[in-house]
Design a protein around this motif. Structure first.
Motif, PDB file in Angstrom:
ATOM      1  N   ILE A 187       0.844  -1.203   0.000  1.00  0.00           N
ATOM      2  CA  ILE A 187       0.000   0.000   0.000  1.00  0.00           C
ATOM      3  C   ILE A 187       0.877   1.250   0.000  1.00  0.00           C
ATOM      4  O   ILE A 187       0.613   2.212  -0.726  1.00  0.00           O
ATOM      5  CB  ILE A 187      -0.954  -0.022   1.204  1.00  0.00           C
ATOM      6  N   ALA A 188       1.929   1.237   0.817  1.00  0.00           N
ATOM      7  CA  ALA A 188       2.850   2.373   0.838  1.00  0.00           C
ATOM      8  C   ALA A 188       3.472   2.592  -0.534  1.00  0.00           C
ATOM      9  O   ALA A 188       3.635   3.736  -0.993  1.00  0.00           O
ATOM     10  CB  ALA A 188       3.947   2.147   1.882  1.00  0.00           C
ATOM     11  N   LEU A 189       3.817   1.491  -1.220  1.00  0.00           N
ATOM     12  CA  LEU A 189       4.400   1.582  -2.563  1.00  0.00           C
ATOM     13  C   LEU A 189       3.379   2.108  -3.562  1.00  0.00           C
ATOM     14  O   LEU A 189       3.696   2.962  -4.408  1.00  0.00           O
ATOM     15  CB  LEU A 189       4.911   0.204  -3.002  1.00  0.00           C
ATOM     16  N   SER A 343      13.407  21.042   2.938  1.00  0.00           N
ATOM     17  CA  SER A 343      14.564  20.712   2.092  1.00  0.00           C
ATOM     18  C   SER A 343      15.240  19.413   2.530  1.00  0.00           C
ATOM     19  O   SER A 343      15.980  18.813   1.749  1.00  0.00           O
ATOM     20  CB  SER A 343      15.584  21.853   2.119  1.00  0.00           C
ATOM     21  N   TYR A 344      14.995  18.965   3.776  1.00  0.00           N
ATOM     22  CA  TYR A 344      15.583  17.718   4.262  1.00  0.00           C
ATOM     23  C   TYR A 344      14.779  16.491   3.822  1.00  0.00           C
ATOM     24  O   TYR A 344      15.255  15.364   3.950  1.00  0.00           O
ATOM     25  CB  TYR A 344      15.678  17.727   5.787  1.00  0.00           C
ATOM     26  N   ARG A 345      13.562  16.703   3.361  1.00  0.00           N
ATOM     27  CA  ARG A 345      12.729  15.577   2.952  1.00  0.00           C
ATOM     28  C   ARG A 345      13.144  15.083   1.567  1.00  0.00           C
ATOM     29  O   ARG A 345      13.556  15.866   0.710  1.00  0.00           O
ATOM     30  CB  ARG A 345      11.250  15.996   2.914  1.00  0.00           C
ATOM     31  N   PRO A 346      12.995  13.787   1.315  1.00  0.00           N
ATOM     32  CA  PRO A 346      13.343  13.246  -0.010  1.00  0.00           C
ATOM     33  C   PRO A 346      12.262  13.574  -1.031  1.00  0.00           C
ATOM     34  O   PRO A 346      11.137  13.936  -0.679  1.00  0.00           O
ATOM     35  CB  PRO A 346      13.408  11.736   0.241  1.00  0.00           C
ATOM     36  N   LEU A 347      12.597  13.457  -2.298  1.00  0.00           N
ATOM     37  CA  LEU A 347      11.587  13.495  -3.352  1.00  0.00           C
ATOM     38  C   LEU A 347      10.814  12.189  -3.315  1.00  0.00           C
ATOM     39  O   LEU A 347      11.346  11.142  -2.926  1.00  0.00           O
ATOM     40  CB  LEU A 347      12.243  13.680  -4.721  1.00  0.00           C
ATOM     41  N   ILE A 348       9.568  12.229  -3.738  1.00  0.00           N
ATOM     42  CA  ILE A 348       8.763  11.007  -3.675  1.00  0.00           C
ATOM     43  C   ILE A 348       9.324   9.927  -4.592  1.00  0.00           C
ATOM     44  O   ILE A 348       9.188   8.730  -4.316  1.00  0.00           O
ATOM     45  CB  ILE A 348       7.280  11.308  -4.012  1.00  0.00           C
ATOM     46  N   LYS A 349      10.007  10.307  -5.673  1.00  0.00           N
ATOM     47  CA  LYS A 349      10.585   9.298  -6.561  1.00  0.00           C
ATOM     48  C   LYS A 349      11.710   8.532  -5.859  1.00  0.00           C
ATOM     49  O   LYS A 349      11.914   7.346  -6.125  1.00  0.00           O
ATOM     50  CB  LYS A 349      11.083   9.922  -7.860  1.00  0.00           C
ATOM     51  N   ASP A 350      12.431   9.202  -4.939  1.00  0.00           N
ATOM     52  CA  ASP A 350      13.481   8.515  -4.176  1.00  0.00           C
ATOM     53  C   ASP A 350      12.859   7.562  -3.161  1.00  0.00           C
ATOM     54  O   ASP A 350      13.380   6.464  -2.915  1.00  0.00           O
ATOM     55  CB  ASP A 350      14.370   9.536  -3.476  1.00  0.00           C
ATOM     56  N   LEU A 352      10.011   6.075  -3.557  1.00  0.00           N
ATOM     57  CA  LEU A 352       9.506   4.972  -4.381  1.00  0.00           C
ATOM     58  C   LEU A 352      10.598   3.948  -4.655  1.00  0.00           C
ATOM     59  O   LEU A 352      10.397   2.737  -4.484  1.00  0.00           O
ATOM     60  CB  LEU A 352       8.959   5.543  -5.692  1.00  0.00           C
ATOM     61  N   HIS A 353      11.768   4.417  -5.046  1.00  0.00           N
ATOM     62  CA  HIS A 353      12.862   3.504  -5.361  1.00  0.00           C
ATOM     63  C   HIS A 353      13.318   2.716  -4.133  1.00  0.00           C
ATOM     64  O   HIS A 353      13.695   1.549  -4.240  1.00  0.00           O
ATOM     65  CB  HIS A 353      14.043   4.287  -5.949  1.00  0.00           C
TER      66      HIS A 353
END
Length: 374
Positions: A187-189, A343-350, A352-353
């Motif tokens: 679900i998280a993915l 700015s410390y948070r990751p991008l959602i694509k990172d 996801l990977h």
């Protein structure tokens, strides 16, 4: 002799013309036949997709089918209590049975006024241009007076909020017991894939702005889809001064709450809260015996980064059922997502990977599970 020759030439010319005309008619017939055949194939493809609303469509609203209000009213049993699937600040969602046993979900916005109209138009317009397996499929809309209706595919397992937090004494498992560790990671993915599509593949990017467990819906196979795009925006940082503060307590990112600054990282913060709910089985904000509210971030953060304490605060339903290395990885990812500084948070694509490797292949990831010992 000369006359006979002239007659022969004319006869040949007439014959050739007749052949040419016959050939042209044959080509025309073949073209018409091919067009009809292609049209038939197109109709069959539409049927295979399960979109059987054609008999109920009365017009078009941009790219969206407009469905007769009376048809939906009848299909929901006059919006009867027995057909209620869920309820929120916008109104209610009803189960609707159309002809040919087509079952759909109908969201009814009963609020009158500019804000309700704006959210209705916004959701219809945004979803009309979005097609992704992890975003709810909008089938049509309708409007009569102050009642605005949006028709969606039916999501048989309701919302993630219901699965995680609501007791169900009538039927089936409740309070997260239907969701094991791997299902929660799936679900998280799924949610990460939906967000990644909105942030990276929509132009301009779409910021959901109200990501939460009640807006994550689950189909019969527990595939997760993002829903409720009423307050989503498509221009992000470009129009911050015009954006009215909206969202749900516990999911709103600090920079947006305090300074009105809204970016894709605001969705990432809300996503981190959802992951914490999946890990801990707690709501984002829980009432304590005192009047103060108890934030899941405030309570969990010191323990999430302590490997000796983390296993003890995991939802009891899944406690001790996962590889601890995977638990630490997911907790570390959630901690990054809920950082106070955007700015410390990751991008959602990172995100996801990093998640793909933790989800079994059978559930859409790349993790190969070791077969049980014989």
């Amino acid at each position: 002799m000369e006359a006979r020759t002239r007659i022969g030439v004319l006869a040949v010319a007439g014959f050739c013309s007749a052949v040419l005309i016959a050939a042209l008619f044959s080509l025309l017939w073949l073209w018409i036949h091919r067009q009809r055949r292609n049209a038939g194939k197109s109709k069959r493809k539409d049927a295979e997709k399960g979109i059987g609303l054609a008999p109920f469509v009365t017009g078009k609203k941009g790219c969206v089918s407009v469905i007769d209000f009376k048809v939906l009213e009848k299909a929901t049993g006059n919006f009867g209590e027995s057909n209620v699937l869920g309820e929120g600040g916008f109104g209610r969602v009803y189960k609707a049975l159309l002809d040919d046993n087509l079952v759909v979900a109908v969201k009814k916005l009963d609020c009158s006024g500019f804000q309700a109209d704006t959210e209705f138009e916004n959701e219809v317009n945004i979803l009309s241009g979005i097609h992704h397996p992890n975003i709810i499929c909008q089938l049509g809309c309708s409007s009569e007076g102050d009642s605005k209706l949006i028709v969606y595919e039916l999501m048989e397992n309701g919302s993630l909020e219901t699965q995680l937090h609501v007791e169900n004494d009538d039927a089936g498992p409740s309070r997260g017991s239907a969701l094991n560790w791997h299902m929660r990671m799936k679900i998280a993915l799924d949610v990460a894939r939906g967000l990644e599509y909105l942030h990276e593949h929509c132009h301009p990017a779409v910021i959901h702005r109200d990501l939460k467990t009640s807006n994550i819906l689950l189909d019969a196979n527990f595939n997760a889809k993002l829903a409720d795009f009423g307050i989503a925006i498509t221009d992000g940082t470009q129009n911050n001064n015009k954006i009215k503060l909206s969202g749900t307590l516990g999911y709103v990112a600090p920079e947006y709450l305090l300074h009105g600054k809204l970016t894709e990282k605001s969705d990432v913060y809300a996503y981190g809260i959802v992951v914490l709910e999946l890990l801990l089985g707690r709501r984002p904000v829980e009432k304590r015996p005192t009047p103060q509210s108890h934030s899941i971030v405030t309570w969990a953060m010191p323990q999430l980064t302590d490997r000796s304490k983390l296993p003890n605060i995991v939802d009891p339903v899944i406690r001790n059922t996962m590889d601890l290395k995977h638990l630490y990885q997911v907790a570390a990812m959630a901690v990054l997502c809920v950082q106070g500084e955007a700015s410390y948070r990751p991008l959602i694509k990172d995100v996801l990977h990093s998640l793909i490797a933790l989800v079994p292949i059978e559930l859409g990831g790349t993790l190969r599970l070791n077969p049980p010992p014989q």
